[in-house]
Design an enzyme around this catalytic site. Structure first.
Site, short mmCIF file in Angstrom:
data_model
loop_
_atom_site.label_atom_id
_atom_site.label_comp_id
_atom_site.label_asym_id
_atom_site.label_seq_id
_atom_site.Cartn_x
_atom_site.Cartn_y
_atom_site.Cartn_z
N LYS A 72 -9.46 39.97 -12.14
CA LYS A 72 -8.33 39.06 -12.27
C LYS A 72 -8.77 37.77 -12.96
O LYS A 72 -9.83 37.21 -12.65
CB LYS A 72 -7.73 38.76 -10.89
CG LYS A 72 -6.41 37.96 -10.95
CD LYS A 72 -5.83 37.79 -9.54
CE LYS A 72 -4.52 37.00 -9.56
NZ LYS A 72 -3.96 36.81 -8.20
N SER A 102 0.87 37.84 -7.56
CA SER A 102 0.48 37.40 -8.88
C SER A 102 -0.52 38.32 -9.58
O SER A 102 -0.75 38.21 -10.78
CB SER A 102 -0.14 36.00 -8.78
OG SER A 102 -1.33 36.04 -8.00
N SER A 161 -0.62 38.52 -2.88
CA SER A 161 -0.78 38.82 -4.30
C SER A 161 -1.73 39.96 -4.62
O SER A 161 -1.89 40.32 -5.78
CB SER A 161 -1.23 37.57 -5.06
OG SER A 161 -0.22 36.60 -5.04
#
Length: 507
Positions: A86, A161, A185
């Site tokens: 990420k 997210s 998330s």
């Protein structure tokens, strides 16, 4: 077997299977990495899971693993396995944008602890994945670089997210990914993409080098296609880090052993009364109840648990998170690194800061900064932020009382399956409600896991089953998750993701 078929076979293997192939010399890490890079090239123009692909770095890391194996050096349990990282975690020399224009092109001079542990373990990092800007969002539509698409239906959201990480795993671009979970998330994207996502105990995985959103809530964790793969990754990145003051100075439990145990006999499982019913999609509830019946059939004891303060978790979270975010994001001012706007030699530093933030931050980030600054302002702190922290304490007490009675708590991970892209962009409150079942875990510092429970009959999209455990009892997540996954696999006859559309064909 043709080269094309071999490559397709590599990307369909689990992380545990790939590591075994590489360790035995049946396949080279370089072959496996090239197969995944080819997959990225074939499908990511449609999925948009990645913001940056580091092909040269990934191949170099893979060759290093092959050289270690050839020299007789023992390899770690995930050596040679590709992974998607990420874009909120620093990786030395590789662009780290947090999905924001304010950090476009910034290359960190150091690795996050998670990144360095992955490298030391021989994990091959393919690149950085797309995300809602500074991890603010539930759909990965708030990225400054465009939305990620759900591999099950490219017109729908992949969660957020960390939608990029989950989508990379679900579309077979990487067998593993690392995400971060501030209010769901990791788990929410896992639920809507048919993957496994784990939010570890707060402090169980180092936050050093993780660009902060809300420091008391953020936690990095694994994304995978199986519970065992998630456990292997969790053990690789977890453990104490003296560079992180919130890191727990205590060994991780035996997570991999727990995932392999497949035994829940006598385990008491609490069904949270507040996390279901009105507002939950019928198909989500149906698949959740079916999974609960499977656990009961395996010998677990099911009872309903009342956690009344959970009803206020969403409101408390959306005061605490913006407050911490407004403080953490103050450092992005155009003075030290990243974007600088309006610096014509005549404007003051204050004007340059204002112009930089206006140009660099998106609408959702601005919304939360304003809300947080207001909540922390003189005359309002006690009425808003202070009250929210009191609710947080009540939620922690509800968890503690529940765990006095049961070993784990369970709920649907999300109220609905993946919704269409753009469907909730104009209604922030509706967007925030996607996290209603995941937020309590973050507020309490507990751990949680989401795994696929099947497809909702209404739309044929994945449903997530959430397991929650007390702090430092992460092994319970894997014990229950592994057993349920095995029972579901026996019922389905094949992994759920085998039923997803073949993007390479549709592309």
């Amino acid at each position: 077997m043709s080269d094309a078929n071999a490559a397709n076979d590599f990307v369909r293997h689990t992380a545990a299977e790939i590591a075994q192939l590489v360790s035995q010399g049946t396949a080279s890490a370089e072959e496996v990495t090239r197969a995944h890079l080819d997959r990225v090239g074939a499908v990511d123009r449609d999925v948009h899971a990645f913001l940056h692909v580091d092909s040269d770095g990934a191949l170099a890391a893979a060759r290093a693993v092959d050289e270690r194996r050839a020299s007789g050096e023992p390899l770690g349990p995930l050596a040679g396995v590709p992974l998607a990282l990420k874009d909120v975690l620093c990786m030395k020399g590789i662009p780290t944008t947090c999905g924001s224009k304010v950090l476009e092109g910034w290359r960190p001079p150091y690795d996050a602890t998670v990144t360095s542990r992955l490298k030391n373990a021989g994990v091959v990092i393919l690149g950085k994945t797309n995300m809602d800007e500074f991890a603010m969002g539930s759909s990965t539509e708030h990225s400054a670089y465009g939305p990620t698409h759900n591999p099950w239906d490219l017109t729908r959201i992949p969660g957020g997210s960390g939608g990029g990480s989950a989508a990379a795993v679900a579309s077979f671009q990487a067998p593993l990914a690392v995400g971060t979970d501030t209010g769901g998330s990791i788990r929410q994207p896992a639920a809507v993409t048919g993957t496994v996502g784990v939010k570890p105990t707060y402090g169980g995985v180092s936050r050093y080098g993780l660009v902060a959103l809300a420091s008391s809530l953020d936690q990095a964790g694994p994304c995978a296609r199986t519970v065992l793969d998630a456990a292997l990754l969790h053990e690789t990145i977890g453990g104490h880090d003296p560079r992180d003051s919130t890191s727990i100075n205590q060994p991780l439990p035996a997570l991999v052993d727990a995932a392999r145990s497949l035994d829940v006999r006598g385990l008491r499982i609490g069904l949270v009364k507040q996390l279901g019913g009105e507002g939950y999609q019928a198909g989500v509830e149906q698949r959740f109840r079916e999974s609960l019946d499977l656990l009961a059939g395996l010998g677990a004891e099911i009872e309903e648990v009342d956690c009344p303060s959970f009803d206020y978790a969403l409101a408390a979270y959306y005061l605490i998170l913006p407050s911490e975010a407004s403080s953490n994001l103050a450092k992005f001012d155009g003075m030290r690194y990243g974007l600088r706007a309006g610096d014509d030699g005549e404007r003051s530093a204050e004007e340059v800061m204002a112009l930089t933030r206006d140009a660099g931050f998106g609408a959702e980030v601005k919304r939360r900064i304003i809300l947080g600054t207001y909540a922390l302002s003189s005359g309002y702190y006690d009425a808003y932020y202070g009250q929210a922290q009191k609710v947080r304490t009540l939620i922690q007490r509800d968890f503690a009382a529940a765990f006095d009675r049961v070993h784990v708590l369970v709920s649907p991970t999300c109220p609905t399956t993946a919704f269409p892209l753009g469907d909730k962009l104009d209604d922030p409150l509706a967007m925030y409600l996607n996290d209603v079942a995941t937020i309590p875990v973050n507020l309490a510092g507990n751990c949680g896991l989401s795994l696929p429970a099947g497809l909702a009959p209404e739309d044929g999209l994945p449903v997530g089953f959430q397991i929650m455990a007390p702090p430092l009892a992460d092994d319970r997540l894997y014990r229950v998750g592994g057993a349920l996954e095995a029972a579901l696999l026996e019922r389905w006859g094949a992994p759920l993701l085998d039923r997803a559309p073949d993007l390479a064909v549709s592309a």
